[in-house]
Scaffold this motif. Structure first.
Motif, PDB file in Angstrom:
ATOM      1  N   PRO A   7       0.822  -1.224   0.000  1.00 36.82           N
ATOM      2  CA  PRO A   7       0.000   0.000   0.000  1.00 36.82           C
ATOM      3  C   PRO A   7       0.853   1.271   0.000  1.00 36.82           C
ATOM      4  N   ALA A   8       1.930   1.265   0.786  1.00 34.38           N
ATOM      5  CA  ALA A   8       2.812   2.433   0.832  1.00 34.38           C
ATOM      6  C   ALA A   8       3.520   2.629  -0.502  1.00 34.38           C
ATOM      7  N   SER A   9       3.914   1.524  -1.135  1.00 39.98           N
ATOM      8  CA  SER A   9       4.578   1.599  -2.434  1.00 39.98           C
ATOM      9  C   SER A   9       3.639   2.165  -3.493  1.00 39.98           C
ATOM     10  N   ARG A  10       2.396   1.688  -3.485  1.00 38.77           N
ATOM     11  CA  ARG A  10       1.421   2.181  -4.464  1.00 38.77           C
ATOM     12  C   ARG A  10       1.114   3.662  -4.237  1.00 38.77           C
ATOM     13  N   LYS A  11       1.016   4.054  -2.968  1.00 40.59           N
ATOM     14  CA  LYS A  11       0.728   5.458  -2.667  1.00 40.59           C
ATOM     15  C   LYS A  11       1.863   6.359  -3.140  1.00 40.59           C
ATOM     16  N   LEU A  12       3.107   5.953  -2.860  1.00 35.54           N
ATOM     17  CA  LEU A  12       4.247   6.755  -3.299  1.00 35.54           C
ATOM     18  C   LEU A  12       4.312   6.807  -4.820  1.00 35.54           C
ATOM     19  N   GLU A  13       4.005   5.684  -5.471  1.00 42.18           N
ATOM     20  CA  GLU A  13       3.996   5.664  -6.937  1.00 42.18           C
ATOM     21  C   GLU A  13       2.962   6.650  -7.476  1.00 42.18           C
ATOM     22  N   ARG A  14       1.775   6.666  -6.868  1.00 34.22           N
ATOM     23  CA  ARG A  14       0.739   7.614  -7.310  1.00 34.22           C
ATOM     24  C   ARG A  14       1.198   9.056  -7.112  1.00 34.22           C
ATOM     25  N   MET A  15       1.840   9.313  -5.979  1.00 33.47           N
ATOM     26  CA  MET A  15       2.317  10.672  -5.708  1.00 33.47           C
ATOM     27  C   MET A  15       3.387  11.083  -6.714  1.00 33.47           C
ATOM     28  N   LEU A  16       4.291  10.158  -7.030  1.00 30.52           N
ATOM     29  CA  LEU A  16       5.370  10.469  -7.974  1.00 30.52           C
ATOM     30  C   LEU A  16       4.849  10.624  -9.398  1.00 30.52           C
ATOM     31  N   ASN A  17       3.763   9.941  -9.716  1.00 29.45           N
ATOM     32  CA  ASN A  17       3.188  10.062 -11.059  1.00 29.45           C
ATOM     33  C   ASN A  17       2.641  11.464 -11.332  1.00 29.45           C
ATOM     34  N   GLU A  18       2.493  12.250 -10.278  1.00 27.11           N
ATOM     35  CA  GLU A  18       2.050  13.636 -10.452  1.00 27.11           C
ATOM     36  C   GLU A  18       3.173  14.523 -10.984  1.00 27.11           C
ATOM     37  N   PHE A  19       4.397  13.981 -11.006  1.00 23.54           N
ATOM     38  CA  PHE A  19       5.549  14.736 -11.497  1.00 23.54           C
ATOM     39  C   PHE A  19       5.940  14.183 -12.868  1.00 23.54           C
ATOM     40  N   PRO A  20       5.655  14.904 -13.949  1.00 19.50           N
ATOM     41  CA  PRO A  20       5.900  14.373 -15.299  1.00 19.50           C
ATOM     42  C   PRO A  20       7.366  14.084 -15.585  1.00 19.50           C
ATOM     43  N   GLU A  21       8.272  14.699 -14.839  1.00 18.97           N
ATOM     44  CA  GLU A  21       9.698  14.476 -15.082  1.00 18.97           C
ATOM     45  C   GLU A  21      10.213  13.184 -14.447  1.00 18.97           C
ATOM     46  N   ILE A  22       9.392  12.542 -13.604  1.00 19.05           N
ATOM     47  CA  ILE A  22       9.795  11.315 -12.912  1.00 19.05           C
ATOM     48  C   ILE A  22       9.383  10.087 -13.719  1.00 19.05           C
ATOM     49  N   GLU A  23      10.332   9.196 -13.961  1.00 16.96           N
ATOM     50  CA  GLU A  23      10.048   7.915 -14.618  1.00 16.96           C
ATOM     51  C   GLU A  23      10.443   6.784 -13.668  1.00 16.96           C
ATOM     52  N   ILE A  24       9.464   6.041 -13.178  1.00 10.42           N
ATOM     53  CA  ILE A  24       9.736   4.935 -12.256  1.00 10.42           C
ATOM     54  C   ILE A  24      10.158   3.715 -13.070  1.00 10.42           C
ATOM     55  N   VAL A  25      11.388   3.256 -12.851  1.00 12.08           N
ATOM     56  CA  VAL A  25      11.921   2.150 -13.649  1.00 12.08           C
ATOM     57  C   VAL A  25      11.892   0.824 -12.896  1.00 12.08           C
ATOM     58  N   ALA A  26      11.712   0.871 -11.570  1.00  8.43           N
ATOM     59  CA  ALA A  26      11.652  -0.381 -10.807  1.00  8.43           C
ATOM     60  C   ALA A  26      11.063  -0.116  -9.431  1.00  8.43           C
ATOM     61  N   LYS A  27      10.412  -1.152  -8.893  1.00  7.24           N
ATOM     62  CA  LYS A  27       9.939  -1.129  -7.511  1.00  7.24           C
ATOM     63  C   LYS A  27      10.508  -2.368  -6.818  1.00  7.24           C
ATOM     64  N   ILE A  28      11.194  -2.147  -5.725  1.00  9.21           N
ATOM     65  CA  ILE A  28      11.932  -3.206  -5.031  1.00  9.21           C
ATOM     66  C   ILE A  28      11.354  -3.378  -3.635  1.00  9.21           C
ATOM     67  N   GLU A  29      11.263  -4.643  -3.167  1.00  7.61           N
ATOM     68  CA  GLU A  29      10.583  -4.906  -1.899  1.00  7.61           C
ATOM     69  C   GLU A  29      11.481  -5.458  -0.803  1.00  7.61           C
ATOM     70  N   SER A  30      12.730  -5.806  -1.109  1.00  9.10           N
ATOM     71  CA  SER A  30      13.575  -6.422  -0.085  1.00  9.10           C
ATOM     72  C   SER A  30      15.041  -6.082  -0.314  1.00  9.10           C
ATOM     73  N   VAL A  31      15.853  -6.335   0.712  1.00  6.56           N
ATOM     74  CA  VAL A  31      17.298  -6.133   0.590  1.00  6.56           C
ATOM     75  C   VAL A  31      17.860  -7.073  -0.466  1.00  6.56           C
ATOM     76  N   GLU A  32      17.450  -8.335  -0.414  1.00  8.34           N
ATOM     77  CA  GLU A  32      17.954  -9.326  -1.369  1.00  8.34           C
ATOM     78  C   GLU A  32      17.634  -8.914  -2.806  1.00  8.34           C
ATOM     79  N   GLU A  33      16.390  -8.511  -3.035  1.00  8.81           N
ATOM     80  CA  GLU A  33      15.989  -8.083  -4.375  1.00  8.81           C
ATOM     81  C   GLU A  33      16.746  -6.824  -4.787  1.00  8.81           C
ATOM     82  N   GLY A  34      16.972  -5.931  -3.829  1.00  4.62           N
ATOM     83  CA  GLY A  34      17.678  -4.692  -4.123  1.00  4.62           C
ATOM     84  C   GLY A  34      19.119  -4.926  -4.525  1.00  4.62           C
ATOM     85  N   VAL A  35      19.804  -5.799  -3.792  1.00  8.31           N
ATOM     86  CA  VAL A  35      21.198  -6.113  -4.118  1.00  8.31           C
ATOM     87  C   VAL A  35      21.288  -6.699  -5.519  1.00  8.31           C
ATOM     88  N   GLN A  36      20.360  -7.601  -5.837  1.00  8.29           N
ATOM     89  CA  GLN A  36      20.368  -8.225  -7.162  1.00  8.29           C
ATOM     90  C   GLN A  36      20.080  -7.192  -8.254  1.00  8.29           C
TER      91      GLN A  36
END
Length: 247
Positions: A12-41
Motif C-alpha cells: 500500500p505504501a509503495s502504491r501510494k508513493l507511486e501515485r504521488m510520484l506520477n504527479e511529477f511528469p519528469e519522474i520515470e519509475i523504472v523499478a519497484k523493489i521490496e527487499s534487501v535481497e531483491e535490491g542487491v540483485q
C-alpha cells in the motif's frame, strides 16, 4: 526524465508513493523493489537510476545494507516512520529524509532539492554534486515519539528544547514532555543549527522560545516552556552562543 526506483516492502505504501510520484511528469519509475535481497540483485544487474526513494526498514533487513553491498551513484531520499535511523540516512548518499506519512509538499520539496543539484547543461560531475549535497545537509523537521502504545509526530518548530535526564533525552513542547530515541550528540548533527543551539552538556535550546537571557553572574536562558527554572550556558560556549543569537 529522472529515472527513479522505489524501495518499499509495504505494497500500500509503495502504491501510494507511486501515485504521488506520477504527479511529477519528469519522474520515470523504472523499478519497484521490496527487499534487501531483491535490491542487491537489481542494483548489481541494472544501470543505476538518478534518484531512489527508499524505505529503511524492510522485511529482511535495512535498506542501508543494499548500498553498503552495492554502492550507488544515484541519490537517495529515505522514507520511513522510524526517526531513529535519521542520522545514518544523513551520513549516506542521501539528499533528503521524509518521515511517514509523506506530505505532498515535503515530497515536492525533496524533488526540487534533487533537481537543484543537476544543472540543465549537465556540467557538474558526480563528485561535485556530492560536495554540493554535503553543503546542503538536510535537517530534521519532524520527530516520531511514543505515548504509551500510540505514536505522535512532533514538528521540531514546536520544540522549545531537548534535554538529557537519567540517560534519556526528552523534548519539550507547550503541550508536554516527550522521550526520544536520539542522543544530544546525534541531535546536534541533524537539527537546524540556525534554530537550535547546544548551550551545555544537558540542553539544546530553540531560539524561537527564548523569553529572557540573564548575563550576570553567568549566562542563563529562560524559555517559554522549559523543564526547569534555569538553563545555564556553559562558559566555554558563551561566545558561540552570542554569535548564534545574531547569526
Amino acid at each position: 526524465m529522472i529515472k527513479t526506483v522505489i524501495i518499499e516492502d509495504e505494497k500500500p505504501a509503495s502504491r501510494k508513493l507511486e501515485r504521488m510520484l506520477n504527479e511529477f511528469p519528469e519522474i520515470e519509475i523504472v523499478a519497484k523493489i521490496e527487499s534487501v535481497e531483491e535490491g542487491v540483485q537489481w542494483f548489481s544487474e541494472n544501470e543505476h537510476p538518478q534518484l531512489i526513494f527508499s524505505d529503511i526498514v524492510l522485511g529482511d533487513g535495512l535498506s542501508f545494507d543494499i548500498f553498503e553491498k552495492v554502492p550507488t551513484k544515484g541519490f537517495i531520499i529515505y522514507t520511513t516512520a522510524f526517526d531513529q535511523y535519521t542520522l545514518k540516512a544523513f551520513k549516506l548518499n542521501s539528499i533528503d529524509y521524509l518521515l511517514k506519512p509523506i506530505l505532498d509538499e515535503d515530497l515536492a520539496g525533496a524533488i526540487e532539492k534533487f533537481k537543484s543539484f543537476i544543472p540543465s547543461d549537465n556540467s557538474v560531475n558526480s563528485q561535485e554534486i556530492k560536495e554540493l549535497i554535503k553543503k546542503e545537509k538536510s535537517t530534521l523537521s519532524r520527530i516520531l515519539v511514543k505515548i504509551g502504545y500510540n505514536l505522535k509526530i512532533v514538528q521540531t518548530h514546536e520544540v522549545s528544547c531537548f534535554f538529557s535526564e537519567n540517560k534519556i533525552v526528552y523534548l519539550q513542547t507547550q503541550e508536554r514532555t516527550y522521550p526520544s530515541d536520539f542522543t544530544l550528540d546525534e541531535l546536534e548533527e541533524v537539527l537546524d543549527e540556525k534554530k537550535f543551539f547546544r548551550v551545555n552538556r544537558q540542553f539544546i535550546i530553540s531560539s524561537d522560545f527564548i523569553k529572557n537571557i540573564h548575563t550576570s553572574p553567568n549566562y542563563k536562558v529562560e524559555l517559554e516552556f522549559q523543564p526547569q527554572e534555569e538553563i545555564t550556558v556553559s562558559r566555554d560556549r558563551v561566545k558561540d552562543f552570542k554569535d548564534w543569537l545574531v547569526s
